[in-house]
Write an enzyme that holds these catalytic residues in place. Structure first.
Site: not given
Length: 327
Positions: A114, A254, A284
């Site tokens: 990520c 993030h 996500n």
């Protein structure tokens, strides 16, 4: 002094929406449970029988068009992905081919989970500062639903599919990538991983039957580390550059979990109106989450605005980057 700035940005999300009501018919969950725990209402899903490169190529073509960039002028393409089309060749090479970049462009993948966007962007900036390249594309392409187990109620509500790309170019103006801090802790392996299919545990009938070809996450451990590590890396890059929360126009974390985002922002002491969020309707999207969030909010960002970007992912790998917007 020569620096590297983001001179263009573009993104792509699939048309198909998977909202919480629809998800409740697939697994034992409901809108209230998902919204309360992770703050997600819907996510986009790529239903076509194609890989991450499909989305990445669309994002790159949009980037080239919006910036008026000739494909023959692109020097390098770096693709950040945890969902490559194949173990080899690189997804970057597939995207470069699909976008007609091969005249002089080199292309390669990075795997920083990520944190892929900030790691790849920092790499791109280093190439530009060194004078090696003048036009570098960073593309993050993530077909996260390809690794999601829709029988796992704890993880399947979290993820969506998306791609986003930025063009980075040299500048002598006081804008661009100013600094970055990055960390890795391999002991995080046990808490967040894709168990089978690699050289350590090749695919077998047994690994398929055991459900080991899906994302595995121990949520509590990941939450704890994500909050602390995104917080401390953001503080570290701010302290190194004498930045207070008042100096920052935008904090872009993030988009892993709304509760993580809120916890990091609160502990950092930054006004919630400065925290950029789109997780409610995107989920996500791993490495794509930060550039996707930037692209969808670019109308709010002004040239000269100071941004701190931070991410945490499998590895564990995490970090933060200080960026002055140059568009």
């Amino acid at each position: 002094m020569l620096n590297a700035k983001i001179s263009g940005i573009a993104s792509y999300v699939p048309d198909d929406v998977l909202d919480n009501e629809m998800l409740s018919h697939m697994v034992d969950t409901n809108d209230e449970w998902i919204t309360t725990r992770v703050g997600i209402k819907e996510r986009r899903v790529l239903k076509k029988d194609v890989g991450s490169s499909y989305m990445g190529a669309i994002a790159v073509r949009r980037l080239l068009e919006s910036t008026g960039t000739n494909p023959d002028d692109v020097d390098l393409l770096i693709c950040a992905t945890s969902n490559p089309d194949y173990r080899f060749p690189s997804t970057a090479s597939v995207i470069a081919h699909q976008c007609g970049l091969e005249k002089k462009c080199y292309a390669y993948d990075i795997q920083a989970a990520c944190a892929g966007f900030i790691v790849a962007s920092y790499d791109a900036a280093a190439y530009i500062r060194a004078g090696r390249y003048k036009k570098v594309i960073v593309v993050c392409a993530e077909k996260m639903t390809s690794m999601v187990n829709y029988q796992d109620r704890a993880t399947c509500p979290l993820f969506g599919d998306a791609a986003a790309a930025v063009l980075m170019e040299p500048t002598e103006e006081p804008v661009g990538v100013m600094d970055g801090v990055f960390h890795v802790d391999g002991s995080g392996l046990e808490f967040l991983q894709y168990k089978a299919g690699g050289s350590a545990h090749p695919a077998t009938v047994e690994t398929v039957q055991a459900g080991e070809h899906y994302l595995y996450q121990e949520g509590r451990a990941v939450y704890k580390h994500a909050v602390m590590d995104m917080l401390t890396s953001s503080q570290e890059v701010m302290q190194r550059n004498d930045l207070s929360v008042d100096d920052i126009q935008w904090f872009v974390p993030h988009q892993a979990n709304l509760r993580i985002i809120e916890a990091v922002g609160a502990r950092l002491g930054i006004d919630s109106e400065k925290v950029m969020v789109n997780i409610q309707y995107r989920g996500n999207t791993s490495a794509a989450s930060i550039p996707l969030c930037l692209d969808e909010n670019k109308g709010r960002i002004k040239c000269g605005d100071k941004l701190v970007l931070t991410a945490f992912g499998a590895g564990f790998t995490w970090g933060a980057m200080y960026l002055i917007w140059g568009i």
